[in-house]
Write an enzyme that holds these catalytic residues in place. Structure first.
Site, short mmCIF file in Angstrom:
data_model
loop_
_atom_site.label_atom_id
_atom_site.label_comp_id
_atom_site.label_asym_id
_atom_site.label_seq_id
_atom_site.Cartn_x
_atom_site.Cartn_y
_atom_site.Cartn_z
N HIS A 79 0.89 -1.32 -0.03
CA HIS A 79 -0.15 0.11 0.08
C HIS A 79 0.71 1.08 -0.03
O HIS A 79 0.63 2.32 -0.71
CB HIS A 79 -0.98 0.05 1.08
CG HIS A 79 -1.80 -1.12 1.28
ND1 HIS A 79 -2.62 -1.60 2.35
CD2 HIS A 79 -2.06 -2.07 0.18
CE1 HIS A 79 -3.40 -2.72 1.96
NE2 HIS A 79 -3.14 -2.89 0.85
N HIS A 238 -9.75 -1.73 -4.51
CA HIS A 238 -8.40 -2.01 -3.82
C HIS A 238 -7.76 -3.07 -4.54
O HIS A 238 -6.63 -2.69 -4.40
CB HIS A 238 -8.90 -2.59 -2.55
CG HIS A 238 -7.64 -2.91 -1.51
ND1 HIS A 238 -6.97 -1.92 -1.14
CD2 HIS A 238 -6.91 -3.87 -1.44
CE1 HIS A 238 -6.02 -2.33 -0.18
NE2 HIS A 238 -5.96 -3.49 -0.69
N ASP A 242 -3.77 -2.20 -5.38
CA ASP A 242 -2.54 -3.21 -4.87
C ASP A 242 -2.09 -3.43 -6.33
O ASP A 242 -0.67 -3.71 -6.44
CB ASP A 242 -3.32 -4.67 -4.78
CG ASP A 242 -3.75 -4.84 -3.38
OD1 ASP A 242 -3.11 -3.95 -2.34
OD2 ASP A 242 -4.47 -5.88 -3.04
N HIS A 265 -1.62 -10.05 -6.16
CA HIS A 265 -0.10 -9.75 -6.01
C HIS A 265 0.73 -10.70 -6.81
O HIS A 265 1.74 -10.23 -7.57
CB HIS A 265 0.25 -9.55 -4.69
CG HIS A 265 -0.41 -8.72 -3.96
ND1 HIS A 265 -0.15 -7.48 -4.26
CD2 HIS A 265 -1.07 -8.95 -2.53
CE1 HIS A 265 -0.88 -6.74 -3.17
NE2 HIS A 265 -1.57 -7.61 -2.31
#
EC number: 3.5.1.108
Length: 305
Positions: A79, A238, A242, A265
């Site tokens: 973040h 969100h 990421d 990720h």
């Protein structure tokens, strides 16, 4: 010349570690041109540096880690890395007196405020961008992510969560990137998780900092946070946050079009590594003035004030 950016002054904040649940002190320091993004653990003697590097990234169940050749790691960097990408910070030293960056509220917004409070300075050295020259795509089952050539930076992200709290119309988000758009549309979107997963992890001594203060928490039917969602489509926003952080692990803003379906990720990092490994797929570019610079990367007055 479009110049590299760093901070004007040192700033400090405290927060809670997602893993340990303990207080963490975070210090952000200005750095000279061509330093890059350096994460530093000061709880070790001597302190250990972790330069942002796509090859050092490890994806765990809870967060993104940077791991060095001695298997020493620093966790929960994603973040803060997104905030650096959003504001185009090229050179910075990030110190923590713990094995992890504090989770704050589970979004990038507290880090954006901290960076803006420090002030952003331009250095007398050309800012390097990574420009995508060829389409590169990676897949994992039905999940995929790709970069295509484009004179700017766009993101188009789709999730596929079957949950009553996530409306089918809230599963895709697309945007033309800019610092303003990042701050307004993306930076405040929080990470999310199931209550049962958090309770299970905490029963095993993990995720001790996990709470309603740092995540959207859901059960099988609804969002459990009293304040609800910050955006109707906060979940997919969100995931885009990421991705912005993951793709900045090369230490440079990217000029290209990013599209992803159910990526996370690990797949974002796989795409970044695939691009960098293919020499003909990208190039470093610099710009002499604002007229040449893609609109996505023109600094608003709020950033270079």
């Amino acid at each position: 010349m479009i110049k590299q950016r760093t901070l004007k002054r040192i700033v400090q904040a405290t927060g809670v570690g997602l893993h340990t649940g303990k207080k963490v002190t975070l210090t952000l320091r200005p750095a000279p041109a061509n330093t890059g993004v350096i994460y530093r653990r000061t709880d070790l003697n001597p302190p250990v540096d972790f330069p942002a590097d796509a090859k050092s990234v490890r994806d765990t169940m809870l967060c993104t880690c940077l791991v060095n050749e001695h298997d020493v790691r620093i966790s929960t960097v994603e973040h803060l890395n997104a905030a650096l990408a959003g504001l185009g910070i090229d050179n910075i030293v990030i110190e923590v007196n713990a094995p992890e960056i504090p989770i704050m509220d589970g979004s990038a917004a507290p880090f954006v405020y901290l960076l803006l409070d420090a002030g952003i300075d331009e250095l007398n050295c050309a800012k390097k961008f990574v420009r995508i020259k060829e389409t590169v795509r990676v897949e994992d089952g039905d999940k995929w992510a790709e970069f295509r050539p484009y004179n700017g930076f766009t993101l188009d992200f789709t999730i596929d969560f079957s949950h009553p709290a996530i409306d089918s119309s809230s599963q895709r988000y697309a945007m033309n990137f800019s610092a303003d758009a990042f701050m307004r549309q993306i930076s405040r979107a929080r990470t999310f998780g199931f209550m049962r997963d958090i309770e299970y992890l905490q029963s095993r001594g993990l995720c001790l900092g996990g709470s309603f203060d740092c995540a959207i928490v859901v059960d099988d039917y609804r969002v459990l946070n009293e304040d609800g969602l910050r955006f109707e489509d906060e979940f997919v926003r969100h995931k885009m946050l990421d991705a912005i952080g993951d793709l900045f692990m090369c230490g440079h803003n990217i000029i290209g079009a990013f599209t992803a379906y159910k990526s996370g990720h690990a797949l974002n990092n796989k795409l970044l590594q695939a691009v960098l490994a293919k020499q003909e797929a990208w190039e470093f570019v610099t710009f002499q003035d604002d007229a040449e610079l893609p609109l996505a990367f023109k600094a608003p007055s709020t950033v270079l004030a």
